[in-house]
Design a protein around this motif. Structure first.
Motif, mmCIF file in Angstrom:
data_model
loop_
_atom_site.group_PDB
_atom_site.id
_atom_site.type_symbol
_atom_site.label_atom_id
_atom_site.label_comp_id
_atom_site.label_asym_id
_atom_site.label_seq_id
_atom_site.Cartn_x
_atom_site.Cartn_y
_atom_site.Cartn_z
ATOM 1 N N PHE A 170 0.840 -1.201 0.000
ATOM 2 C CA PHE A 170 0.000 0.000 0.000
ATOM 3 C C PHE A 170 0.872 1.248 0.000
ATOM 4 C CE2 PHE A 170 -2.260 3.313 2.403
ATOM 5 C CZ PHE A 170 -3.358 3.493 1.573
ATOM 6 N N ASP A 171 1.900 1.276 0.857
ATOM 7 C CA ASP A 171 2.797 2.433 0.928
ATOM 8 C C ASP A 171 3.555 2.627 -0.385
ATOM 9 O OD1 ASP A 171 1.945 2.889 3.510
ATOM 10 O OD2 ASP A 171 3.749 2.051 4.461
ATOM 11 N N ALA A 172 3.998 1.525 -0.989
ATOM 12 C CA ALA A 172 4.720 1.607 -2.261
ATOM 13 C C ALA A 172 3.814 2.153 -3.363
ATOM 14 C CB ALA A 172 5.271 0.241 -2.640
ATOM 15 N N GLU A 173 2.562 1.725 -3.364
ATOM 16 C CA GLU A 173 1.620 2.220 -4.363
ATOM 17 C C GLU A 173 1.355 3.713 -4.169
ATOM 18 O OE1 GLU A 173 -2.932 1.483 -5.985
ATOM 19 O OE2 GLU A 173 -2.126 0.175 -4.438
ATOM 20 N N LYS A 174 1.193 4.131 -2.913
ATOM 21 C CA LYS A 174 0.990 5.558 -2.642
ATOM 22 C C LYS A 174 2.190 6.371 -3.095
ATOM 23 C CE LYS A 174 -0.095 6.929 1.398
ATOM 24 N NZ LYS A 174 -0.450 7.185 2.786
ATOM 25 N N GLN A 175 3.396 5.869 -2.838
ATOM 26 C CA GLN A 175 4.605 6.585 -3.240
ATOM 27 C C GLN A 175 4.682 6.690 -4.761
ATOM 28 O OE1 GLN A 175 8.267 5.089 -1.608
ATOM 29 N NE2 GLN A 175 9.511 6.350 -2.949
ATOM 30 N N PHE A 176 4.365 5.601 -5.457
ATOM 31 C CA PHE A 176 4.375 5.611 -6.920
ATOM 32 C C PHE A 176 3.383 6.640 -7.457
ATOM 33 C CE2 PHE A 176 2.565 4.156 -10.937
ATOM 34 C CZ PHE A 176 3.702 4.098 -11.729
ATOM 35 N N GLU B 198 4.593 13.300 -21.019
ATOM 36 C CA GLU B 198 5.975 12.963 -21.402
ATOM 37 C C GLU B 198 6.904 13.033 -20.185
ATOM 38 O OE1 GLU B 198 7.193 15.529 -24.603
ATOM 39 O OE2 GLU B 198 5.522 14.900 -25.875
ATOM 40 N N VAL B 199 6.665 14.004 -19.314
ATOM 41 C CA VAL B 199 7.484 14.124 -18.107
ATOM 42 C C VAL B 199 7.242 12.915 -17.198
ATOM 43 C CG1 VAL B 199 7.940 15.504 -16.031
ATOM 44 C CG2 VAL B 199 7.637 16.639 -18.240
ATOM 45 N N VAL B 200 5.991 12.504 -17.074
ATOM 46 C CA VAL B 200 5.674 11.316 -16.277
ATOM 47 C C VAL B 200 6.391 10.103 -16.867
ATOM 48 C CG1 VAL B 200 3.839 9.732 -15.573
ATOM 49 C CG2 VAL B 200 3.471 12.205 -15.423
ATOM 50 N N ALA B 201 6.345 9.945 -18.175
ATOM 51 C CA ALA B 201 6.980 8.805 -18.846
ATOM 52 C C ALA B 201 8.499 8.839 -18.694
ATOM 53 C CB ALA B 201 6.590 8.773 -20.314
ATOM 54 N N ALA B 202 9.078 10.030 -18.612
ATOM 55 C CA ALA B 202 10.527 10.154 -18.486
ATOM 56 C C ALA B 202 11.033 9.523 -17.194
ATOM 57 C CB ALA B 202 10.938 11.625 -18.533
ATOM 58 N N ASP B 203 10.181 9.413 -16.195
ATOM 59 C CA ASP B 203 10.598 8.862 -14.907
ATOM 60 C C ASP B 203 10.869 7.370 -14.979
ATOM 61 O OD1 ASP B 203 11.293 9.042 -12.226
ATOM 62 O OD2 ASP B 203 9.258 8.650 -11.535
ATOM 63 N N PHE B 204 10.478 6.724 -16.061
ATOM 64 C CA PHE B 204 10.685 5.279 -16.192
ATOM 65 C C PHE B 204 12.018 4.937 -16.845
ATOM 66 C CE2 PHE B 204 6.018 5.772 -16.106
ATOM 67 C CZ PHE B 204 5.787 5.103 -14.918
ATOM 68 N N THR C 248 3.020 18.638 -2.426
ATOM 69 C CA THR C 248 1.655 18.845 -2.926
ATOM 70 C C THR C 248 1.059 17.526 -3.395
ATOM 71 O OG1 THR C 248 2.190 21.097 -3.621
ATOM 72 C CG2 THR C 248 0.259 20.078 -4.629
ATOM 73 N N ALA C 249 1.827 16.752 -4.146
ATOM 74 C CA ALA C 249 1.341 15.470 -4.656
ATOM 75 C C ALA C 249 1.056 14.498 -3.512
ATOM 76 C CB ALA C 249 2.381 14.868 -5.613
ATOM 77 N N ASN C 250 1.930 14.454 -2.505
ATOM 78 C CA ASN C 250 1.687 13.589 -1.346
ATOM 79 C C ASN C 250 0.382 13.947 -0.661
ATOM 80 O OD1 ASN C 250 3.962 11.928 -1.497
ATOM 81 N ND2 ASN C 250 5.214 13.337 -0.316
ATOM 82 N N GLU C 251 0.141 15.236 -0.497
ATOM 83 C CA GLU C 251 -1.089 15.692 0.136
ATOM 84 C C GLU C 251 -2.323 15.309 -0.698
ATOM 85 O OE1 GLU C 251 -0.407 19.876 0.632
ATOM 86 O OE2 GLU C 251 1.055 19.562 2.246
ATOM 87 N N GLN C 252 -2.216 15.477 -2.009
ATOM 88 C CA GLN C 252 -3.338 15.147 -2.886
ATOM 89 C C GLN C 252 -3.634 13.650 -2.867
ATOM 90 O OE1 GLN C 252 -2.378 16.710 -6.768
ATOM 91 N NE2 GLN C 252 -2.766 18.832 -6.160
ATOM 92 N N VAL C 253 -2.600 12.826 -2.941
ATOM 93 C CA VAL C 253 -2.782 11.375 -2.947
ATOM 94 C C VAL C 253 -3.352 10.915 -1.591
ATOM 95 C CG1 VAL C 253 -1.557 9.161 -3.008
ATOM 96 C CG2 VAL C 253 -1.101 10.897 -4.740
ATOM 97 N N ALA C 254 -2.870 11.501 -0.506
ATOM 98 C CA ALA C 254 -3.372 11.137 0.827
ATOM 99 C C ALA C 254 -4.854 11.524 0.963
ATOM 100 C CB ALA C 254 -2.543 11.821 1.901
#
Length: 107
Positions: free
Chosen positions: A17-23, A54-60, A98-104
């Motif tokens: 669950f934590d790994a999925e939230k981090q992803f 494209e920026v999201v894809a660059a992370d892979f 910001t992203a952590n807060e939104q996902v939480a």
């Protein structure tokens, strides 16, 4: 013995669950970073959404954040914009929060 097995399964589930939230948070941060960079480059809305993807894809490309940083840095330079590396990195940290807060908030 089953108590130990139950606890182990619970810990494994929490880890997953934590790994999925981090992803999800990292992908969201990258999308927000792409939108930010697209705004700096004055891209139209459709192109901005595509660029954010494209920026999201660059992370892979490799582990860590450097692949995302290099993409945004290179794209900004290609558009003739001078944005300090520290500004990009600071924005990445800010948007990660910001992203952590939104996902939480989404659960």
């Amino acid at each position: 013995m089953s108590g130990f097995d139950d606890r182990q399964r619970g810990e494994e589930a929490k880890y997953a669950f934590d790994a999925e939230k981090q992803f999800k948070a990292e992908a969201r941060r990258n999308k927000l970073l792409g939108i930010w960079a697209a705004e700096l480059m004055s891209l139209p809305e459709d192109e901005a959404r595509q660029y954010a993807a494209e920026v999201v894809a660059a992370d892979f490309q490799e582990a860590g954040d450097e692949d995302v940083f290099r993409k945004v840095q290179a794209d900004l330079k290609a558009k003739g914009l001078t944005v300090e590396d520290s500004v990009i990195r600071q924005k990445m940290v800010q948007l990660k929060q910001t992203a952590n807060e939104q996902v939480a908030a989404e659960g």
